[in-house]
Design a protein around this motif. Structure first.
Motif, PDB file in Angstrom:
ATOM      1  N   MET A   1      23.716  -0.146  12.689  1.00 50.17           N
ATOM      2  CA  MET A   1      23.752   0.227  11.615  1.00 50.17           C
ATOM      3  C   MET A   1      22.828   1.369  11.321  1.00 50.17           C
ATOM      4  N   GLU A   2      23.143   2.229  10.860  1.00 44.16           N
ATOM      5  CA  GLU A   2      22.436   3.935  10.338  1.00 44.16           C
ATOM      6  C   GLU A   2      21.428   3.019   9.593  1.00 44.16           C
ATOM      7  N   LYS A   3      20.084   3.772   9.649  1.00 44.79           N
ATOM      8  CA  LYS A   3      19.062   3.427   9.022  1.00 44.79           C
ATOM      9  C   LYS A   3      18.488   4.993   7.978  1.00 44.79           C
ATOM     10  N   LEU A   4      17.368   4.568   7.662  1.00 44.28           N
ATOM     11  CA  LEU A   4      16.870   5.597   6.013  1.00 44.28           C
ATOM     12  C   LEU A   4      15.944   6.036   7.200  1.00 44.28           C
ATOM     13  N   ARG A   5      15.277   8.024   6.423  1.00 46.56           N
ATOM     14  CA  ARG A   5      15.334   8.507   7.699  1.00 46.56           C
ATOM     15  C   ARG A   5      13.623   9.331   6.988  1.00 46.56           C
ATOM     16  N   PRO A   6      12.961   8.242   6.774  1.00 43.45           N
ATOM     17  CA  PRO A   6      11.828   8.627   5.470  1.00 43.45           C
ATOM     18  C   PRO A   6      11.135  10.120   6.981  1.00 43.45           C
ATOM     19  N   LYS A   7      10.202  10.643   6.136  1.00 42.54           N
ATOM     20  CA  LYS A   7       9.358  11.778   6.554  1.00 42.54           C
ATOM     21  C   LYS A   7       7.798  11.389   6.184  1.00 42.54           C
ATOM     22  N   LYS A   8       7.744  10.824   5.542  1.00 50.21           N
ATOM     23  CA  LYS A   8       6.130  10.198   4.665  1.00 50.21           C
ATOM     24  C   LYS A   8       6.306   9.600   3.973  1.00 50.21           C
ATOM     25  N   LEU A   9       4.968   8.159   3.751  1.00 47.89           N
ATOM     26  CA  LEU A   9       4.788   8.289   2.276  1.00 47.89           C
ATOM     27  C   LEU A   9       5.191   8.966   1.259  1.00 47.89           C
ATOM     28  N   GLY A  10       4.972   9.168   0.040  1.00 49.70           N
ATOM     29  CA  GLY A  10       5.585  10.087  -1.166  1.00 49.70           C
ATOM     30  C   GLY A  10       3.967   9.748  -1.538  1.00 49.70           C
ATOM     31  N   HIS A  11       4.235   9.739  -2.978  1.00 46.15           N
ATOM     32  CA  HIS A  11       3.860   9.095  -4.278  1.00 46.15           C
ATOM     33  C   HIS A  11       4.261   7.395  -5.038  1.00 46.15           C
ATOM     34  N   LEU A  12       3.070   7.357  -5.760  1.00 49.54           N
ATOM     35  CA  LEU A  12       3.151   6.340  -6.456  1.00 49.54           C
ATOM     36  C   LEU A  12       3.196   5.841  -7.383  1.00 49.54           C
ATOM     37  N   VAL A  13       3.774   5.420  -8.454  1.00 50.82           N
ATOM     38  CA  VAL A  13       3.878   4.904  -9.913  1.00 50.82           C
ATOM     39  C   VAL A  13       2.965   3.704 -10.084  1.00 50.82           C
ATOM     40  N   LEU A  14       2.453   3.746 -11.027  1.00 51.43           N
ATOM     41  CA  LEU A  14       1.002   2.895 -11.540  1.00 51.43           C
ATOM     42  C   LEU A  14       1.958   2.424 -13.247  1.00 51.43           C
ATOM     43  N   VAL A  15       1.838   1.451 -13.845  1.00 53.75           N
ATOM     44  CA  VAL A  15       2.119   0.977 -14.937  1.00 53.75           C
ATOM     45  C   VAL A  15       0.645   0.155 -15.278  1.00 53.75           C
ATOM     46  N   VAL A  16      -0.167   1.280 -16.738  1.00 51.49           N
ATOM     47  CA  VAL A  16      -1.201   0.618 -17.004  1.00 51.49           C
ATOM     48  C   VAL A  16      -1.622   0.796 -18.334  1.00 51.49           C
ATOM     49  N   ARG A  17      -2.836  -0.738 -18.789  1.00 48.86           N
ATOM     50  CA  ARG A  17      -3.419  -1.012 -19.598  1.00 48.86           C
ATOM     51  C   ARG A  17      -3.306   0.393 -21.141  1.00 48.86           C
ATOM     52  N   ASP A  18      -4.349   1.065 -20.246  1.00 50.03           N
ATOM     53  CA  ASP A  18      -5.314   2.272 -21.038  1.00 50.03           C
ATOM     54  C   ASP A  18      -4.898   3.482 -20.342  1.00 50.03           C
ATOM     55  N   ILE A  19      -3.833   4.088 -20.384  1.00 50.70           N
ATOM     56  CA  ILE A  19      -3.880   5.964 -19.956  1.00 50.70           C
ATOM     57  C   ILE A  19      -4.943   6.984 -19.863  1.00 50.70           C
ATOM     58  N   GLN A  20      -5.253   6.756 -21.509  1.00 49.10           N
ATOM     59  CA  GLN A  20      -6.995   7.561 -21.486  1.00 49.10           C
ATOM     60  C   GLN A  20      -7.293   7.148 -20.412  1.00 49.10           C
ATOM     61  N   LYS A  21      -7.744   5.977 -20.238  1.00 50.89           N
ATOM     62  CA  LYS A  21      -9.051   5.583 -19.697  1.00 50.89           C
ATOM     63  C   LYS A  21      -8.457   5.589 -17.827  1.00 50.89           C
ATOM     64  N   SER A  22      -7.574   5.540 -18.010  1.00 50.61           N
ATOM     65  CA  SER A  22      -6.570   5.333 -16.240  1.00 50.61           C
ATOM     66  C   SER A  22      -6.575   6.715 -15.531  1.00 50.61           C
ATOM     67  N   VAL A  23      -6.481   7.588 -16.751  1.00 47.09           N
ATOM     68  CA  VAL A  23      -6.431   9.065 -16.720  1.00 47.09           C
ATOM     69  C   VAL A  23      -8.017   9.243 -16.037  1.00 47.09           C
TER      70      VAL A  23
END
Length: 180
Positions: A1-23
């Motif tokens: 079976m074929e496989k995926l061909r990723p080039k690199k790890l890209g981005h991450l999305v996090l769910v946060v409690r307080d976006i302003q504090k996290s920013v």
């Protein structure tokens, strides 16, 4: 079976409690730069030329029916991603995933912030994994002013589901219907 061909790890999305504090933490402590916002509910941050390598999504504060994709009530990872070569590789990925019986969650679409094409699917533990390509590049020193996108179909998928290989998320359909 074929496989995926990723080039690199890209981005991450996090769910946060307080976006302003996290920013504040990720800009003032970690040294990241803000690329764009979606209302005051999501922010895209970068450490290099990619439009974003980290995005933060606010946990809905009061209402369980807020248009949250997907619906999360605790902090943590919403998805992580891998860069692939191009749109043709994303289209090939659809076929590879189907041949392996992998659940596709959303896509093929084109996000507003970052302008990247995307396809999201589940790993065996239910984690969201994304493959993407064609992300906006912001070279060091290049002028860039963060834009605030409205939280709507265009910020989610500029193609408006035309290239989705699965039904779009119900929350987006509901939001689209309310605005029509």
């Amino acid at each position: 079976m074929e496989k995926l061909r990723p080039k690199k790890l890209g981005h991450l999305v996090l769910v946060v409690r307080d976006i302003q504090k996290s920013v504040k933490f990720y800009t003032e402590v970690m040294g990241l730069q803000v690329s764009d916002w979606i209302d005051d509910q999501m922010v895209f941050l970068r450490s290099g030329a990619d439009h974003h390598d980290l995005a933060l999504s606010q946990i809905p504060k009061d209402s369980p029916d807020i248009n949250d994709l997907p619906r999360y009530s605790r902090p943590g990872v919403e998805h992580f991603s891998y860069l692939v070569e191009d749109r043709a590789e994303i289209e090939r990925t659809v076929e590879v995933l189907k041949s392996h019986g992998v659940e596709i969650v959303r896509g093929i679409g084109k996000h507003g912030p970052g302008e990247n094409l995307f396809l999201v699917f589940k790993d065996p533990d239910g984690n969201n994994v994304e493959v993407y390509c064609e992300m906006t590049q912001i070279p060091e020193g290049a002028p860039h002013e963060a834009k605030v996108w409205e939280r709507n179909i265009d910020s989610f998928d500029q193609y408006r589901f035309k290239h989705f290989v699965v039904p779009p998320p119900q929350a987006v359909i509901d939001a689209k219907t309310k605005k029509s």
